[in-house]
Enzyme design. Structure first.
Site, mmCIF file in Angstrom:
data_model
loop_
_atom_site.group_PDB
_atom_site.id
_atom_site.type_symbol
_atom_site.label_atom_id
_atom_site.label_comp_id
_atom_site.label_asym_id
_atom_site.label_seq_id
_atom_site.Cartn_x
_atom_site.Cartn_y
_atom_site.Cartn_z
ATOM 1 N N HIS A 93 -5.823 1.910 -4.318
ATOM 2 C CA HIS A 93 -4.931 1.377 -3.284
ATOM 3 C C HIS A 93 -4.515 -0.043 -3.636
ATOM 4 O O HIS A 93 -5.099 -0.691 -4.514
ATOM 5 C CB HIS A 93 -5.609 1.422 -1.910
ATOM 6 C CG HIS A 93 -6.722 0.433 -1.729
ATOM 7 N ND1 HIS A 93 -6.904 -0.280 -0.563
ATOM 8 C CD2 HIS A 93 -7.729 0.021 -2.567
ATOM 9 C CE1 HIS A 93 -7.968 -1.074 -0.688
ATOM 10 N NE2 HIS A 93 -8.473 -0.897 -1.879
ATOM 11 N N CYS B 2 0.814 -1.227 0.000
ATOM 12 C CA CYS B 2 0.000 0.000 0.000
ATOM 13 C C CYS B 2 0.845 1.273 0.000
ATOM 14 O O CYS B 2 0.662 2.161 -0.836
ATOM 15 C CB CYS B 2 -0.996 -0.010 1.160
ATOM 16 S SG CYS B 2 -0.262 0.171 2.811
ATOM 17 N N HIS C 95 -2.713 1.479 6.775
ATOM 18 C CA HIS C 95 -3.062 1.343 5.359
ATOM 19 C C HIS C 95 -3.235 2.725 4.754
ATOM 20 O O HIS C 95 -3.660 3.670 5.415
ATOM 21 C CB HIS C 95 -4.361 0.546 5.192
ATOM 22 C CG HIS C 95 -4.627 0.161 3.763
ATOM 23 N ND1 HIS C 95 -3.921 -0.808 3.111
ATOM 24 C CD2 HIS C 95 -5.516 0.656 2.853
ATOM 25 C CE1 HIS C 95 -4.362 -0.923 1.863
ATOM 26 N NE2 HIS C 95 -5.321 -0.040 1.676
#
Length: 349
Positions: A324, A264, A312
């Site tokens: 993402h 990520c 994240h």
């Protein structure tokens, strides 16, 4: 008189009764736990429960991935500092050698002239530290010799200081590498546990519970990428958004920063690197890389962060959507920002 009392007789029935009671107790326990064959084993988890557990394992793995990334970043920095220190030691040793050679030339001239100054004898000895300890003799040398000896003294002292700093940096490097390896083991353990759980699902169950690849691929997302880039607050944010759209469909690989696979924070770092902006490696560092914006102020190119541990990150592209790199079960994709617990947002440029 108690010494003359006879011991009380033990009745055989008492032991039998006790054994019978224990037997009955164990039998009841066996029945309760299923050992007697009549109990019930724990029910198999439902596909939805397996999916929830897999999602949690992925989230924990991602948190460990960010810790691994941070340890690797610090280890790389320690390695660069160590190399710089070693280079500086080499340069100072070269200067020291040059100084000693100059003093040696003076000594040779003095020797040919009929005598060798005691200070120079010490400088040219096999143990220069002995010379430094004999500092009083330096006063007997000429002004040029005194200056050269002073430089030698300073250079030796600086070399030892640099060597000490290099030893400390080497210890730091080893510690960071060991820390990274511990996080690596955590990540691989979590991912393997998730893989085992997913193997218990049928292909139909996996297809129903785990979303397939994002339909907006690099080709079909080009038009959307142009529109999102046009709404970005600046050219660098626009370039980062365009890069993210180009990477739709790329696989998730933990620790990867592109160009063909990402985790990520690796994706967001690569997107802004393509736009000429250097971002830190980890989510918990990236959130401090720009100025914070509220959810209502989000614009294309903003970094959006999730979970309380900031584990994240995605890049906002407008209309409540982000791009993402989710986890090993899904490639780089478009997803709603409200898909995960929102923790904050940063505008990089």
């Amino acid at each position: 008189m108690a010494a003359h009392r006879r011991p009380r007789k033990r009745h055989a029935g008492n032991g039998t009764a006790a054994r019978t009671a224990v037997t009955l107790t164990l039998a009841g326990a066996a029945t309760a736990t299923g050992l007697g064959g009549t109990g019930h084993a724990d029910p198999e988890p439902t596909p939805a429960q397996i999916k929830a557990e897999v999602d949690e394992l992925y989230r924990e793995a991602e948190a460990a991935t960010e810790q691994y990334n941070g340890a690797e970043e610090k280890a790389d920095a320690a390695e660069r500092r160590l190399e710089d220190l070693r280079d500086e030691v080499a340069r100072k040793e070269q200067r020291l050698n040059t100084t000693r050679e100059a003093l040696g030339s003076v000594a040779a001239a003095q020797y040919r002239g009929g005598g060798l100054d005691p200070a120079l004898q010490l400088v040219l000895s096999s143990d220069p530290e002995q010379y430094l300890r004999g500092a009083a003799l330096v006063e007997r040398a000429g002004s040029r010799q005194t200056a050269a000896v002073g430089r030698a003294r300073t250079e030796l002292r600086e070399i030892e200081q640099l060597r000490g700093a290099a030893r400390i940096e080497l210890a730091s490097l080893r510690s960071r590498r060991a820390e990274a390896e511990r996080h690596r083991e955590t990540v691989t353990g979590k991912l393997e546990a998730a893989r085992r759980l997913l193997s218990r699902l049928t292909a139909e169950e996996r297809a129903r519970l785990i979303p397939g690849p994002e339909r907006a691929t690099r080709a079909s997302g080009a038009r959307e990428g142009l529109a999102a880039s046009a709404q970005a607050p600046g050219p660098r944010a626009a370039a980062a958004v365009a890069y993210a759209y180009q990477k739709l469909g790329s696989p998730y690989v933990w620790g990867a920063t592109g160009p063909n696979a990402f985790d990520c924070s690796g994706l967001t770092q690569a997107a802004y690197r393509a736009a000429g902006v250097s971002l830190p490696r980890t989510t918990y560092a990236q959130i401090g890389a720009g100025h914070r914006v509220s959810r209502s102020e989000l614009a294309p190119g903003d970094l959006v962060f999730f979970y309380s541990g900031i584990s994240h990150v995605g890049i906002y592209v407008g209309d409540g959507m982000m791009i993402h790199a989710p986890n090993p079960s899904a490639p780089v994709r478009l997803a709603p920002v409200d898909q995960m617990p929102f923790a904050g947002a940063t505008r990089v440029v």
